[in-house]
Design a protein around this motif. Structure first.
Motif: not given
Length: 575
Positions: A280, A282, A299, A302, A315-316, A318-319
């Motif tokens: 995941v 971030y 999971e 955060e 925050r996540y 992006n690709d």
RNA sequence: CGGGAUGUAGCGCAGCCUGGUUAGCGCGUUUGACUGGGGGUCAAAAGGUCGAGAGUUCGAAUCUCUCCAUCCCGACCA
């Protein structure tokens, strides 16, 4: 109060927007009305209940040497610049300009304001410790208000702030505040409140507890051990996870066409999610790319990750950001990364302490089998970033943890010196030496508590208020009030009860019986008295308790004294 | 901020797909009568910018676009 004059009508049908029971009854019973999303007016019934809750809170705050103050809702930007929160707090803080273009804000909590007050009024160790509190409106520009009075933008809150010479003194006071909070919720009639350990979030500080009203309508998830000794918010809950290592097998690249999710990969390879590793990504507050790695069946938590990274925001990625380090989204792997600058690989214990996991190959349609962290990868940080799940082993006893929902009705924090240091709130000790004061803060949501009581205490007809916070103590229904005997008896009883200081609501409207009973149920007053031609035949009235089927007849002669003693008996339960 | 839904009388809704009299229904409100122990009955009445704006059309609650509001899921959150 006469029902014929009471402001706030009862409504027969559920309001369109209401989902949860307290929201429905708050509208249907005439307790409050929405003005805008998350902004409510209180009608007389709601106002009376909140006042009673506030009285109980005041009493308990005063009993731990609290001094009531009142600070402004509108605050200047400078004060929040001092603490650093003008920048660090997001859009939840409503900022605006006054007519002179001066930056102002609406207080969402009052650490800055109270420090402003105390640093100029208190300077000596001789004055410490002290606690001040207020019951004041707060405004938080919530992204999504919801659930009636449970999550609102404008609300009344009791907030208290204590100031101490030392951490030890704070800790001792914190225990007293904790006890006072237990008293408050017991006296309000909330038997379902538990205190749990929590994350202190934007407040800063180390130790904090949330007081949670257990309820399916709650927004927070809580994990509790069956014995009740371990209770914690999902954000910080831990479990006694045990992982087993096996003999490492040889790393093997396998073809996994179009299998991107953990579920797909595991099924395709005939394995379980716990045999896989999940990536995941971030971005932290310093624009570092964070590669969080965790076993496939977990999971990422955060809050734990934020705390570990000391990054207030996360925050996540992006690709494109993921590709920056050479990882391929869907097949991302910590192996064979091409660019590890500004990259931190944070690995959960579940991965570090397991063996032979499936991980991505950083190549479309390929994964690796038999990944073993210590053999295959260097430069990682190992910590715990997993979210607890229902059934995970309790850290104290190993018993399976239960998942509950809760409404956060109060919280207490050991703030320490975060605000006193940044804002120069100091005292002089015996030797004339200056030290920052050690602070604690303590909050309770008043309207949220009222709604939480409904969630806990209601039936199919309306709320059932505890005597300690009920809008009235006795509800008189006069049936067939056109008959002179009924009218005069009811009027006399109403006047007599009031003269004894009993809080009484009198349905004098002359409606049909069923109509009045349904209204009375929605108002939820604990004691109900019915006077009708029938009861007067035996020179008595009918007495009932809200939520209890059985009724009894009471002779008219000694009504007032009997009700006096019954009410004080009932009130004793909440002392 | 992303996804979904809804907006018509004080409240709850129908009508919209397939455009066409004066926009309906239930509850509530007002007046009168009857009734009188779980939202009663009858009669009469008041109450609407159909969320807002623009467009299409001879004609829009209905079709199109934009905006706004509210709710739900997510993100976020002392």
């Amino acid at each position: 109060m006469r029902m014929s004059k009471l402001v706030g009508r009862r409504i027969k049908e559920d309001p369109r927007d209401a989902q949860i029971i307290s929201h429905k009854y708050i509208i249907r019973g005439g307790y409050a009305r929405m003005v805008s999303a998350g902004i409510y007016s209180l009608l007389p019934l709601g106002s009376r209940i909140c006042s009673k809750i506030e009285t109980i809170i005041r009493d308990e705050m005063n009993s731990i040497e609290g001094q009531e103050v009142l600070m402004p809702v509108v605050l200047p930007r400078e004060l929040w610049e001092e603490s650093g929160r003008y920048k660090s707090v997001g859009e939840e803080l409503l900022r605006f300009k006054d007519r002179n273009e001066k930056d102002m804000l609406l207080g969402m909590t009052h650490e800055e304001a109270v420090v402003h007050l105390i640093r100029s009024e208190v300077n000596s160790y001789k004055q410490l410790p002290i606690m001040v509190y207020q019951i004041q409106t707060k405004y938080r520009d919530e992204a999504r208000p919801r659930a009636g009075l449970i999550r609102v933008r404008e609300f009344t809150m009791k907030d208290a702030y204590s100031f101490h010479e030392t951490q030890e003194c704070l800790e001792a006071y914190y225990e007293r505040a904790h006890k006072a909070y237990e008293n408050i919720f017991r006296r309000i009639g909330m038997k379902n409140v538990v205190s749990i350990k929590s994350d202190s979030g934007m407040m800063g500080g180390k130790v904090s507890h949330e007081f949670m009203a257990l309820s399916e309508a709650g927004e927070d998830t809580i994990f509790m051990s069956p014995c009740g000794n371990y209770k914690a918010n999902k954000d910080i809950a831990v479990a006694a996870w045990k992982f087993t290592k096996e003999t490492p097998k040889e790393l093997e690249k396998v073809h996994t066409p179009s299998k991107e999710t953990i579920e797909e990969v595991a099924t395709f390879l005939g394995l379980k999610p716990e045999n896989t590793g999940k990536a995941v990504f971030y971005i932290d507050c310093n624009e570092n790319l964070i590669f969080a790695m965790i076993r496939g069946d977990f999971e990422v938590n955060e809050t734990k990750l934020k705390n570990y990274l000391k990054s207030p925001s996360l925050r996540y990625a992006n690709d494109d950001e993921i590709r920056r380090c050479g990882a391929v989204p869907g097949y991302a792997s910590p192996l064979s990364l091409t660019n590890r600058s500004k990259l931190r690989i944070v690995v959960d214990r579940s991965v570090a302490e397991s063996s032979n996991l499936v991980v991505g190959a950083n190549e479309k349609d390929y994964h690796f089998k038999n990944f073993n962290l210590e053999r295959d990868l260097t430069g990682t940080e190992i910590t715990e970033i997993a979210t607890v799940r229902a059934g995970d082993p309790c850290p104290l006893t190993g018993a399976p943890l239960e998942e509950k929902r809760g409404i956060e009705v109060g919280n207490i924090f050991q703030l320490g010196t975060k605000y006193s240091e940044s804002m120069n709130c100091n005292y002089l000790d015996k030797n004339g030496k200056s030290h920052p004061m050690v602070m604690g803060c303590y909050g309770i949501g008043v309207g949220r508590s009222m709604a939480s009581v409904i969630e806990l205490s209601h039936d199919d007809y309306g709320p059932i208020w505890p005597m300690s916070i009920a809008p009235y103590q006795i509800h008189i229904c006069a049936l067939n009030i056109k008959e002179e005997a009924v009218k005069s008896t009811a009027e006399k009883l109403y006047a007599n009860l009031q003269s004894k200081g009993i809080e009484v609501i009198f349905d004098d409207r002359g409606e049909k019986a069923g109509f009045m009973f349904n209204d009375a149920d929605l108002i939820g007053v604990p004691f109900r008295v019915i006077i009708s031609p029938k009861t007067l035949e035996t020179n008595s009235v009918e007495f009932g308790i809200r939520g209890v089927k059985e009724k009894q007849m009471i002779p008219i002669e000694d009504l007032v004294t009997r009700f006096q003693s019954m009410i004080s008996e009932e009130l004793k339960k909440y002392q």
